[in-house]
Design a protein around this motif. Structure first.
Motif, PDB file in Angstrom:
ATOM      1  N   THR A 185     -10.200 -43.849 -93.606  1.00 22.30           N
ATOM      2  CA  THR A 185     -11.013 -44.239 -94.761  1.00 22.30           C
ATOM      3  C   THR A 185     -10.983 -45.745 -94.964  1.00 22.30           C
ATOM      4  O   THR A 185     -11.963 -46.343 -95.412  1.00 22.30           O
ATOM      5  N   GLU A 186      -9.859 -46.355 -94.639  1.00 25.11           N
ATOM      6  CA  GLU A 186      -9.790 -47.806 -94.768  1.00 25.11           C
ATOM      7  C   GLU A 186     -10.810 -48.486 -93.865  1.00 25.11           C
ATOM      8  O   GLU A 186     -11.511 -49.419 -94.271  1.00 25.11           O
ATOM      9  N   GLN A 187     -10.881 -48.004 -92.626  1.00 28.38           N
ATOM     10  CA  GLN A 187     -11.848 -48.598 -91.701  1.00 28.38           C
ATOM     11  C   GLN A 187     -13.270 -48.361 -92.184  1.00 28.38           C
ATOM     12  O   GLN A 187     -14.140 -49.225 -92.042  1.00 28.38           O
ATOM     13  N   LEU A 188     -13.473 -47.191 -92.759  1.00 30.60           N
ATOM     14  CA  LEU A 188     -14.793 -46.900 -93.306  1.00 30.60           C
ATOM     15  C   LEU A 188     -15.142 -47.871 -94.438  1.00 30.60           C
ATOM     16  O   LEU A 188     -16.270 -48.380 -94.517  1.00 30.60           O
ATOM     17  N   ASP A 189     -14.159 -48.151 -95.267  1.00 30.59           N
ATOM     18  CA  ASP A 189     -14.381 -49.101 -96.353  1.00 30.59           C
ATOM     19  C   ASP A 189     -14.748 -50.469 -95.815  1.00 30.59           C
ATOM     20  O   ASP A 189     -15.637 -51.147 -96.340  1.00 30.59           O
ATOM     21  N   ALA A 190     -14.049 -50.870 -94.769  1.00 30.37           N
ATOM     22  CA  ALA A 190     -14.327 -52.178 -94.184  1.00 30.37           C
ATOM     23  C   ALA A 190     -15.765 -52.232 -93.667  1.00 30.37           C
ATOM     24  O   ALA A 190     -16.460 -53.247 -93.828  1.00 30.37           O
ATOM     25  N   MET A 191     -16.205 -51.138 -93.063  1.00 36.89           N
ATOM     26  CA  MET A 191     -17.576 -51.124 -92.551  1.00 36.89           C
ATOM     27  C   MET A 191     -18.584 -51.197 -93.691  1.00 36.89           C
ATOM     28  O   MET A 191     -19.561 -51.942 -93.617  1.00 36.89           O
ATOM     29  N   ARG A 192     -18.314 -50.445 -94.737  1.00 39.10           N
ATOM     30  CA  ARG A 192     -19.233 -50.472 -95.873  1.00 39.10           C
ATOM     31  C   ARG A 192     -19.301 -51.868 -96.483  1.00 39.10           C
ATOM     32  O   ARG A 192     -20.369 -52.408 -96.768  1.00 39.10           O
ATOM     33  N   ASP A 193     -18.145 -52.436 -96.648  1.00 40.03           N
ATOM     34  CA  ASP A 193     -18.082 -53.777 -97.223  1.00 40.03           C
ATOM     35  C   ASP A 193     -18.883 -54.768 -96.381  1.00 40.03           C
ATOM     36  O   ASP A 193     -19.616 -55.598 -96.917  1.00 40.03           O
ATOM     37  N   ALA A 194     -18.755 -54.647 -95.079  1.00 38.54           N
ATOM     38  CA  ALA A 194     -19.477 -55.569 -94.196  1.00 38.54           C
ATOM     39  C   ALA A 194     -20.979 -55.404 -94.355  1.00 38.54           C
ATOM     40  O   ALA A 194     -21.724 -56.392 -94.400  1.00 38.54           O
ATOM     41  N   ILE A 195     -21.421 -54.167 -94.447  1.00 35.38           N
ATOM     42  CA  ILE A 195     -22.862 -53.941 -94.602  1.00 35.38           C
ATOM     43  C   ILE A 195     -23.358 -54.517 -95.920  1.00 35.38           C
ATOM     44  O   ILE A 195     -24.426 -55.135 -95.986  1.00 35.38           O
ATOM     45  N   GLU A 196     -22.560 -54.332 -96.966  1.00 32.58           N
ATOM     46  CA  GLU A 196     -22.981 -54.889 -98.248  1.00 32.58           C
ATOM     47  C   GLU A 196     -23.112 -56.404 -98.183  1.00 32.58           C
ATOM     48  O   GLU A 196     -24.068 -56.983 -98.692  1.00 32.58           O
ATOM     49  N   MET A 251     -23.696 -58.060 -95.546  1.00 26.72           N
ATOM     50  CA  MET A 251     -24.825 -58.361 -94.678  1.00 26.72           C
ATOM     51  C   MET A 251     -26.132 -58.251 -95.445  1.00 26.72           C
ATOM     52  O   MET A 251     -27.083 -58.997 -95.203  1.00 26.72           O
ATOM     53  N   ALA A 252     -26.169 -57.315 -96.402  1.00 27.01           N
ATOM     54  CA  ALA A 252     -27.379 -57.146 -97.199  1.00 27.01           C
ATOM     55  C   ALA A 252     -27.545 -58.309 -98.181  1.00 27.01           C
ATOM     56  O   ALA A 252     -28.648 -58.790 -98.413  1.00 27.01           O
ATOM     57  N   HIS A 253     -26.424 -58.748 -98.722  1.00 26.32           N
ATOM     58  CA  HIS A 253     -26.483 -59.819 -99.704  1.00 26.32           C
ATOM     59  C   HIS A 253     -26.947 -61.131 -99.092  1.00 26.32           C
ATOM     60  O   HIS A 253     -28.007 -61.645 -99.393  1.00 26.32           O
ATOM     61  N   HIS A 254     -26.120 -61.687 -98.222  1.00 25.20           N
ATOM     62  CA  HIS A 254     -26.628 -62.790 -97.427  1.00 25.20           C
ATOM     63  C   HIS A 254     -27.522 -62.150 -96.378  1.00 25.20           C
ATOM     64  O   HIS A 254     -27.408 -60.965 -96.087  1.00 25.20           O
ATOM     65  N   THR A 255     -28.398 -62.876 -95.785  1.00 28.18           N
ATOM     66  CA  THR A 255     -29.185 -62.286 -94.697  1.00 28.18           C
ATOM     67  C   THR A 255     -28.607 -62.739 -93.366  1.00 28.18           C
ATOM     68  O   THR A 255     -27.641 -63.473 -93.313  1.00 28.18           O
ATOM     69  N   LEU A 256     -29.228 -62.294 -92.294  1.00 25.26           N
ATOM     70  CA  LEU A 256     -28.766 -62.745 -90.980  1.00 25.26           C
ATOM     71  C   LEU A 256     -29.137 -64.207 -90.744  1.00 25.26           C
ATOM     72  O   LEU A 256     -28.716 -64.806 -89.757  1.00 25.26           O
ATOM     73  N   ALA A 257     -29.922 -64.742 -91.667  1.00 29.85           N
ATOM     74  CA  ALA A 257     -30.295 -66.149 -91.512  1.00 29.85           C
ATOM     75  C   ALA A 257     -29.130 -67.068 -91.868  1.00 29.85           C
ATOM     76  O   ALA A 257     -29.122 -68.231 -91.494  1.00 29.85           O
ATOM     77  N   THR A 258     -28.168 -66.546 -92.606  1.00 32.38           N
ATOM     78  CA  THR A 258     -27.029 -67.373 -93.007  1.00 32.38           C
ATOM     79  C   THR A 258     -25.818 -67.070 -92.122  1.00 32.38           C
ATOM     80  O   THR A 258     -25.702 -65.979 -91.575  1.00 32.38           O
ATOM     81  N   PRO A 259     -24.942 -68.037 -92.017  1.00 33.55           N
ATOM     82  CA  PRO A 259     -23.704 -67.823 -91.261  1.00 33.55           C
ATOM     83  C   PRO A 259     -22.872 -66.688 -91.836  1.00 33.55           C
ATOM     84  O   PRO A 259     -22.286 -65.901 -91.098  1.00 33.55           O
ATOM     85  N   GLU A 260     -22.855 -66.594 -93.169  1.00 39.78           N
ATOM     86  CA  GLU A 260     -22.073 -65.537 -93.795  1.00 39.78           C
ATOM     87  C   GLU A 260     -22.611 -64.166 -93.408  1.00 39.78           C
ATOM     88  O   GLU A 260     -21.843 -63.229 -93.159  1.00 39.78           O
ATOM     89  N   GLY A 261     -23.919 -64.075 -93.357  1.00 43.48           N
ATOM     90  CA  GLY A 261     -24.525 -62.805 -92.994  1.00 43.48           C
ATOM     91  C   GLY A 261     -24.192 -62.424 -91.560  1.00 43.48           C
ATOM     92  O   GLY A 261     -23.863 -61.270 -91.270  1.00 43.48           O
ATOM     93  N   ARG A 262     -24.256 -63.403 -90.676  1.00 42.62           N
ATOM     94  CA  ARG A 262     -23.927 -63.107 -89.279  1.00 42.62           C
ATOM     95  C   ARG A 262     -22.463 -62.733 -89.143  1.00 42.62           C
ATOM     96  O   ARG A 262     -22.093 -61.872 -88.351  1.00 42.62           O
ATOM     97  N   GLN A 263     -21.630 -63.390 -89.941  1.00 45.46           N
ATOM     98  CA  GLN A 263     -20.215 -63.052 -89.911  1.00 45.46           C
ATOM     99  C   GLN A 263     -20.016 -61.603 -90.352  1.00 45.46           C
ATOM    100  O   GLN A 263     -19.218 -60.859 -89.769  1.00 45.46           O
ATOM    101  N   ALA A 264     -20.760 -61.211 -91.380  1.00 44.01           N
ATOM    102  CA  ALA A 264     -20.663 -59.833 -91.868  1.00 44.01           C
ATOM    103  C   ALA A 264     -21.095 -58.854 -90.775  1.00 44.01           C
ATOM    104  O   ALA A 264     -20.475 -57.799 -90.590  1.00 44.01           O
ATOM    105  N   ASP A 265     -22.142 -59.223 -90.042  1.00 40.86           N
ATOM    106  CA  ASP A 265     -22.593 -58.396 -88.923  1.00 40.86           C
ATOM    107  C   ASP A 265     -21.468 -58.215 -87.912  1.00 40.86           C
ATOM    108  O   ASP A 265     -21.152 -57.100 -87.488  1.00 40.86           O
ATOM    109  N   GLN A 266     -20.863 -59.329 -87.555  1.00 42.95           N
ATOM    110  CA  GLN A 266     -19.729 -59.277 -86.620  1.00 42.95           C
ATOM    111  C   GLN A 266     -18.637 -58.368 -87.166  1.00 42.95           C
ATOM    112  O   GLN A 266     -18.058 -57.552 -86.438  1.00 42.95           O
ATOM    113  N   PRO A 276     -32.125 -55.584 -90.621  1.00 40.08           N
ATOM    114  CA  PRO A 276     -31.164 -54.810 -89.833  1.00 40.08           C
ATOM    115  C   PRO A 276     -30.312 -53.854 -90.658  1.00 40.08           C
ATOM    116  O   PRO A 276     -29.631 -52.999 -90.112  1.00 40.08           O
ATOM    117  N   VAL A 277     -30.364 -54.000 -91.968  1.00 41.69           N
ATOM    118  CA  VAL A 277     -29.449 -53.223 -92.802  1.00 41.69           C
ATOM    119  C   VAL A 277     -29.659 -51.705 -92.690  1.00 41.69           C
ATOM    120  O   VAL A 277     -28.695 -50.959 -92.518  1.00 41.69           O
TER     121      VAL A 277
END
Lengths: 277, 277
Positions: free
Chosen positions: B156-167, B169-184, B227-228
DNA sequence: GCACGGAAAAAATCAGACAATTGAGCCGCA
DNA sequence: TGCGGCTCAATTGTCTGATTTTTTCCGTGC
């Protein structure tokens, strides 16, 4: 050689050269003579010894290696040779060195685990059961997919190479070096048929590591199973351009190979994992 | 720097240092300043420049590099620095050096193509279309299988991490470094859930290479696609522990990413010569 | 033809000096 | 007190030039 761990100091006695003029014989602690085929240089030997020690967990991630001057003196080699060894390890992600700080072992998730040398080093001492399991898992994934690709893309020449390899494998057995070479050749030919250089690069390295581990099995028990029919089934599927069957047959081939690989002696946790479809 | 090819000599003008006391500014041909984040050392820069040149096909396999003394003079660096650079390249399988013979570029099937550095070097200049295709093919194979494994093993922890990353990614877009980091981060979390260190090691490197290539696309055309939702579908399948669906969704995700990656403009003659085995 | 040995070329190793980087501590100032 | 900048020292990084080993090539004698 001294390394500084979180809990103090660990020692490690290695001497590669003896002062000249003295009657001392050269001490060759780990390799150098053991590796008859490749004739490693001094820096290569040092890199290998350190690499084996690191992957074996003798040095923990975060541990700080002794300074270059001290290490080279301890090993009785020049600073140049030691530094080049460290460069090799750094190139494979095992260590990281900065001025004023020193050279420290990096965390395991930054190691280039699939580098052929790292793979060989990791399976040099005694292969961790879990690691071996993970490796076969990856091999299953990639090589069965490779078989599917090969089935759709193979040329007749590549098919001939595969057939020839199987015939040689049948003639000599896996107990002979020629037979094992033929086995390698079969897989190499199949991988080449995928036309994907990355798959080739990945799998050749993995298979090499697996095969060196597998050498043990020939020593302990005699030929647990005739591998030729299994290979023939894969071959037939590829020849028929049947991607799905090729994938399935290769998957069973990998699983059988896994079963024929002996479990490493001391294996603490042996929990079973669910395998991919 | 001169290299000896089958057809004569090729030249290459690089100068890393200028004699002191002169008013000359340091010439920094390729990197050194470009790589602001990592601050490569001299040997690292040389290795990188040579590595890029080799993977770009500027030096063909079998070509013999100039001797150490001549090369180091040409580059205006010490022999030590040059040698350490060569060690790095040798550790990655790009070159091979023997006394009396020299240092020669090895055939491409012995390169460690999946080494993170080699990958980066190969995609530094202009990525070969075929290579990019092969890389996505491998990524599809491995990462979709990884998704299936993650679906059955995730905590469940890993699942939380994935959810958090997607959120994120949705907030910043892939156009920003933060968004790409979230994608990674999303992909890293998913890979970690497989519990297979080899899959992690493999895919992180591949994805890094792909992502650096992908940076171009944000420059040329604006956000070709959100991509979200695609990521969410993968996430949902993993959350439901549905291995088959996870695998399918990840596969489509990879294919979409492939489509959003622009085709490299020119595929000049980087063809590898066919060499005798 | 073939084993053996010598010569030469290139990398490999050695030694010791000097430079560059960087973390830690110190100091002064607001 | 806290923070910015300064100096210092430890360690890797780079340089120079000499010496040793490895390896190929080539001759020499059998």
């Amino acid at each position: 050689m001294l390394i500084r761990t979180a809990a103090g100091w660990k020692s490690r006695a290695l001497v590669y050269n003896a002062p000249k003029g003295t009657g001392m014989k050269k001490l060759v602690p780990f390799g150098r003579t053991r590796t008859v085929s490749k004739a490693l240089r001094l820096h290569g030997t040092i890199a290998r010894d350190l690499g084996v020690a690191i992957t074996a967990g003798e040095y923990q991630p975060g541990d700080l290696l002794t300074g270059e001057i001290a290490s080279s003196e301890e090993l009785a080699v020049s600073r140049t040779a030691y530094r080049e060894a460290v460069r090799i390890l750094a190139a494979k992600g095992l260590v990281e060195s900065k001025p004023k700080v020193g050279t420290k072992v990096t965390s395991r998730d930054r190691w280039h685990l699939l580098d052929p040398d790292v793979l060989a080093w990791a399976f040099e001492s005694d292969p961790d059961l879990e690691l071996l399991e993970s490796l076969f898992e990856l091999r299953d994934i990639v090589e069965s997919a490779a078989a599917a690709l090969a089935a759709t893309r193979r040329t007749t020449e590549q098919l001939d190479a595969m057939r020839d390899a199987i015939e040689r494998m049948a003639h000599h057995t896996l107990a002979t070096p020629e037979g094992r070479q033929a086995d390698q050749d079969f897989h190499a030919a199949l991988l080449a048929a995928t036309g994907n250089p990355y798959i080739v690069s990945l799998t050749t390295g993995v298979n090499a590591a697996v095969n060196t581990t597998t050498v043990f099995k020939q020593r302990e028990r005699p030929l647990p199973r005739d591998p030729v029919p299994d290979h023939l089934r894969v071959f037939q599927a590829v020849a028929d351009r049947d991607a799905v069957r090729a994938q399935q047959e290769m998957s069973t081939l990998v699983h059988l190979a896994r079963q024929d690989t002996p479990v490493p002696p001391r294996s603490k946790d042996r929990r079973t994992r669910i395998r991919p479809v």
